[in-house]
Design an enzyme around this catalytic site. Structure first.
Site, PDB file in Angstrom:
ATOM      1  N   LYS A  89       1.895  -6.116  -1.847  1.00 25.71           N
ATOM      2  CA  LYS A  89       3.062  -6.386  -2.820  1.00 25.71           C
ATOM      3  C   LYS A  89       3.403  -5.657  -3.802  1.00 25.71           C
ATOM      4  O   LYS A  89       4.476  -5.578  -4.425  1.00 25.71           O
ATOM      5  CB  LYS A  89       2.647  -7.941  -3.388  1.00 25.71           C
ATOM      6  N   GLU A 111       8.505 -15.411 -10.412  1.00 21.91           N
ATOM      7  CA  GLU A 111       7.745 -16.907  -9.855  1.00 21.91           C
ATOM      8  C   GLU A 111       6.859 -16.417  -9.147  1.00 21.91           C
ATOM      9  O   GLU A 111       6.851 -15.346  -8.537  1.00 21.91           O
ATOM     10  CB  GLU A 111       8.599 -17.610  -9.704  1.00 21.91           C
ATOM     11  N   SER A 377      -1.771  -6.825   5.800  1.00 23.34           N
ATOM     12  CA  SER A 377      -1.034  -6.808   4.416  1.00 23.34           C
ATOM     13  C   SER A 377      -1.757  -7.135   3.438  1.00 23.34           C
ATOM     14  O   SER A 377      -1.697  -6.676   2.407  1.00 23.34           O
ATOM     15  CB  SER A 377      -0.067  -8.229   4.615  1.00 23.34           C
TER      16      SER A 377
END
Ligand code: PLP
Length: 393
Positions: A89, A111, A377
């Site tokens: 991310k 968010e 990930s």
């Protein structure tokens, strides 16, 4: 690019920018500026330097020897779990904060559901000294208290969303409202390849570093930059899109996207979007989403917070519909078993999201010469309590 976005923001039937009129100026400003900004040499230099010195890229491509023996193929792990903050991310968060700076924005909103994207956003805001407000459902704030603490420690303001189900979709509504009220000075960092155009394309480009590096690393390690299979888990689809990106036009590479089946695809507690969903509009784009016959979004379920999303990004919807990638699903229990196996065979505790991709290895029959890349990930530290509860350690 054959599978890329067209000038109208569509991938085949999917994509576009379905936003209320009051958001139009914000989205339009982004649409007009993003390509110019992110293709500029000074942007690329700053992005690449931060990816190297702050995130720790390139992330290794690790030949997983014991996995390879077990599954009878050459299995490689693309190690996004080793990035700063523990997942892929951060790649997108860095890209978007640099973009926001060049747009002259003074304030960032985001968010978050599980808090992982909120932490990545709070991290890059601290790095740049920019004000950060993260909207989070009140229930999620209770469930994910450590990530709330992390965001606060990093200097972000965490605002509870108290309407509706008090989860991710309500936090998204609050963030939209904020953006409408503060169009001039605020940038909204979306955390996956979802949302109105240009977000899906922008986020895919920032995450495409994953497959760009993988090609080079595979060439060094195997003599060919093309593997036979590429696997990744899909929530909104950003790590998968980053992992697929530079292989899309290499039609001989099989792309496998793994969704969360939760307690079973037909159990009523699932997030297997392609299996259960229909075409519709979600979070500003036309895509495939889980919905009732009269179009209400169905509350998704997965043990993995990062995969607990009722849709997929529009580019995934397109790749699914035209069969360029295969979409499959894995249950909670299968993913937890895979997380345990990876820990004990390779000494790597994966995020439960990632464990879904790993679990699918059980379902493929490989040739001994097959080269297989899996996107790892994220790391499993955040999921330790879930593993403990399940296995009773
Ligand atoms: C958020 C997250 C995901 C799911 O998001 P995508 O946009 O589908 O990549 C997967 N793995 C980890 C570790 C995550 O934190």
């Amino acid at each position: 690019m054959k599978y890329g976005v067209n000038e109208y923001g569509y991938y085949g039937d999917f994509g576009g920018a379905y936003v209320p009129e009051m958001l139009y100026p914000n989205v339009e400003e982004l649409r007009q500026e993003y390509q110019k900004i992110i293709n500029d040499d000074s942007f690329k230099a700053e992005f690449n330097q931060l990816l190297r010195d702050y995130v720790g890229r390139p992330s290794p491509l690790y030949y997983a020897k014991r996995y390879s023996e077990k599954y009878g193929a050459n299995i490689f792990f693309k190690r996004e779990d080793l990035n700063h903050t523990g997942s892929h991310k951060i790649n997108n968060a860095i890209g978007q904060i640099l973009l926001a700076k060049r747009l002259g924005k003074k304030r960032i909103i985001a968010e978050t559901g599980a808090g992982q994207h909120g932490v990545a956003t709070a991290t890059v805001c601290a790095l740049m000294g920019i004000e950060c407000v993260v909207y989070m459902g009140e229930i999620d704030m209770e469930r994910q208290a450590p990530n709330v603490a992390r965001m606060k420690m990093l200097g972000a303001k965490v605002v509870p969303a108290t309407s509706g189900s008090k989860t991710l979709k309500d936090a998204t509504n609050e963030a939209m409202r904020d953006w409408i009220a503060n169009p001039v000075d605020t940038h909204y960092i979306i955390g996956s390849v979802v949302g109105p155009y240009p977000y899906p394309d922008m986020v895919a480009q920032f995450q495409s570093i994953i497959s760009a590096e993988t090609k080079k690393q595979l060439l060094e390690q195997t003599g060919s930059e093309l593997p036979h299979y590429v696997l990744a888990c899909v929530g909104g689809g950003s790590n998968a899109m980053g992992m697929f990106y530079h292989f899309l036009d290499d039609e001989e590479v099989k792309l496998i996207a793994v969704e969360a089946a939760g307690k079973g695809v037909n159990s009523g507690h699932s997030a297997a979007t392609t299996a259960l969903g229909k075409e519709g509009v979600l979070h500003g784009s036309r895509t495939i989403l889980m919905q009732t016959d009269d179009g209400q979004v169905v509350e998704p379920y997965s043990i993995s917070a990062g995969l607990d999303y009722p849709g997929i990004g529009p580019q995934h919807a397109h790749l699914y519909k035209i069969n360029r990638a295969v979409y499959v699903s894995i249950t909670d229990d299968e993913s937890l078993d895979a997380g345990l196996l990876c820990s004990q065979l390779e000494g790597i505790i994966p995020a439960i999201e990632t464990a879904h991709a790993l679990a699918y290895l059980e379902k493929v029959t490989f040739q001994p010469t097959d080269n297989v890349v899996i996107c790892i990930s994220g790391r499993g530290d955040k999921d330790l309590n879930t593993y403990i509860k399940h296995f009773g350690f």
